[in-house]
Design an enzyme around this catalytic site. Structure first.
Site, PDB file in Angstrom:
ATOM      1  N   GLY A  63       0.798  -1.216   0.000  1.00 20.70           N
ATOM      2  CA  GLY A  63       0.000   0.000   0.000  1.00 20.70           C
ATOM      3  C   GLY A  63       0.829   1.263   0.000  1.00 20.70           C
ATOM      4  N   ASN A 111      -8.479   4.697   4.890  1.00 27.41           N
ATOM      5  CA  ASN A 111      -8.333   4.808   3.443  1.00 27.41           C
ATOM      6  C   ASN A 111      -9.442   4.038   2.733  1.00 27.41           C
ATOM      7  OD1 ASN A 111      -7.302   2.482   1.486  1.00 27.41           O
ATOM      8  ND2 ASN A 111      -6.545   1.986   3.546  1.00 27.41           N
ATOM      9  N   ASN A 172      -4.260 -10.786  -2.010  1.00 25.32           N
ATOM     10  CA  ASN A 172      -5.082  -9.873  -1.215  1.00 25.32           C
ATOM     11  C   ASN A 172      -6.564 -10.093  -1.510  1.00 25.32           C
ATOM     12  OD1 ASN A 172      -6.237  -7.780   0.195  1.00 25.32           O
ATOM     13  ND2 ASN A 172      -4.970  -6.175  -0.691  1.00 25.32           N
ATOM     14  N   SER A 175      -9.089  -6.513   1.291  1.00 28.14           N
ATOM     15  CA  SER A 175      -9.314  -5.071   1.278  1.00 28.14           C
ATOM     16  C   SER A 175     -10.812  -4.796   1.352  1.00 28.14           C
ATOM     17  CB  SER A 175      -8.751  -4.444   0.005  1.00 28.14           C
ATOM     18  OG  SER A 175      -9.213  -3.115  -0.122  1.00 28.14           O
ATOM     19  N   THR A 247      -6.773  -3.846   6.924  1.00 27.46           N
ATOM     20  CA  THR A 247      -7.450  -2.799   7.697  1.00 27.46           C
ATOM     21  C   THR A 247      -8.820  -3.273   8.186  1.00 27.46           C
ATOM     22  OG1 THR A 247      -8.371  -1.883   5.655  1.00 27.46           O
ATOM     23  CG2 THR A 247      -6.288  -0.954   6.438  1.00 27.46           C
ATOM     24  N   GLY A 297      -1.241  -1.951  13.067  1.00 31.69           N
ATOM     25  CA  GLY A 297      -1.142  -1.141  14.272  1.00 31.69           C
ATOM     26  C   GLY A 297       0.166  -1.234  15.021  1.00 31.69           C
TER      27      GLY A 297
END
Length: 339
Positions: A63, A111, A172, A175, A247, A297
């Site tokens: 990213g 985002n 991925n 997302s 995320t 995080g």
């Protein structure tokens, strides 16, 4: 010191404009005397993951450098590896602006970029052009206009093109910003995708006489049962690694802050505990059969150590890197060495 000054300037700018400026500046200064402004020497702390030996256990998460434009600059900072992408078969602009938001009091970022990238062919050119030997993982996804049912075709196209240029490939499916993408984490769609990717990997390994590991990147917004099902699918399809986590759609710990109600995935410090919890649950399900790369995080060496304690073999940083700068890499490596 330089990073603190640069950060102060960039934090006055629109987040996406600052991001483009940072990547452009790093691209221009890589492999030049100006790397002294951000470069650092980190003593090796080798770690073996997925059959590969990395110089240290701290990587840059996907990213940050989607198109692989500044790989050599990140190498100068001391990263043990860089994960580029997410890249798709065809270039795509991503979602409408604005789509990137800072939550500075919480050290968080929201985002909804939507896999904006210049396409896999452009990425391959950049991978060939890099001058350093840093380990590069390639994070692959599907184009927004590809139906979910045909999504696996996009992953296979990307695999075919990046295979010879990647240390490993990250798949991925987690997302939250591509409609329907997370549905690939469940049931028959998951099994069909993983099976197709494994078959493709073995075909490419035979063709090129080179085995490139594959890892699956998962979301943090999963039940224990869903994590168990993903673990079983990973084991069944003989995947080489898992990356946990992407995320989150939750807003725990940020309610009331400016931008907290923006749609998209939340990363940074508010994700720390949730990500670590998922890593721990996934590790229990995988029982040491498949290694985990922990991400989500990590804002300090202590956060990284918690990921290792939960079951991660290696870690990646992104939002924490934006808030803390390159010093965070060295702090984590030093803490890992003492662990």
């Amino acid at each position: 010191m330089f990073y603190k000054i640069a950060q102060k300037v960039m934090f006055q700018m629109d987040p996406e404009r600052a991001h483009h400026l940072a990547i452009g500046s790093l691209k221009m200064t890589a492999n030049s005397p100006l790397t002294c402004l951000y470069g650092q020497t980190i003593a090796p702390a080798p770690v073996s993951v997925m059959g590969l030996t990395f110089p240290n256990p701290v990587g840059l998460a996907a990213g940050m450098d989607k198109d692989g434009e500044s790989i050599d600059a990140f190498h100068a900072m001391g990263f043990g590896h860089v994960e580029v992408g997410t890249v798709t078969p065809r270039p795509q602009p991503g979602n409408d602006l604005p789509r990137l938001f800072r939550l500075k009091p919480a050290k968080g970022i929201i985002n909804r970029m939507g896999f904006n990238n210049k396409g896999v062919d452009n990425l391959v050119k950049n991978l060939i052009a890099k001058k350093t030997d840093i380990m590069v993982g390639v994070n692959i996804g599907k184009n927004k206009d590809t139906p979910v049912e045909q999504g696996k075709d996009d992953y296979l196209i990307c695999m075919d093109k990046v295979y010879l240029h990647a240390a490993y490939i990250a798949v991925n499916i987690s997302s939250p910003n591509t409609p329907g993408l997370r549905s690939l984490q469940y049931g028959d769609l998951l099994d069909e995708l993983l099976s197709a990717i494994k078959t493709k990997q073995l075909e490419l390994a035979e063709k090129h006489k080179k085995y490139v590991p594959i890892a699956l990147k998962i979301a943090p917004d999963l039940t224990i049962e869903e994590i168990e099902n993903i673990a079983q699918a990973l084991i069944k399809n003989k995947f080489d690694g898992a990356i946990a986590t992407n995320t989150t759609l939750t807003r725990d710990g940020v309610s009331g802050l400016a931008n907290a109600n923006e749609s998209g995935g939340l990363s940074g410090k508010p994700l720390t505990e949730l990500s670590t919890k998922v890593i721990k649950q996934l590790a229990m399900c995988l029982k040491g059969q498949i290694p985990i790369i922990g991400v989500g995080g990590i804002n300090s060496a202590e956060d990284a150590l918690a990921k290792f304690d939960a079951g991660a073999t290696m870690v990646q940083i992104y939002s924490g890197f934006i808030y803390q700068g390159p010093k965070l890499i060295k702090e984590i490596v030093n803490a890992y060495r003492l662990k």
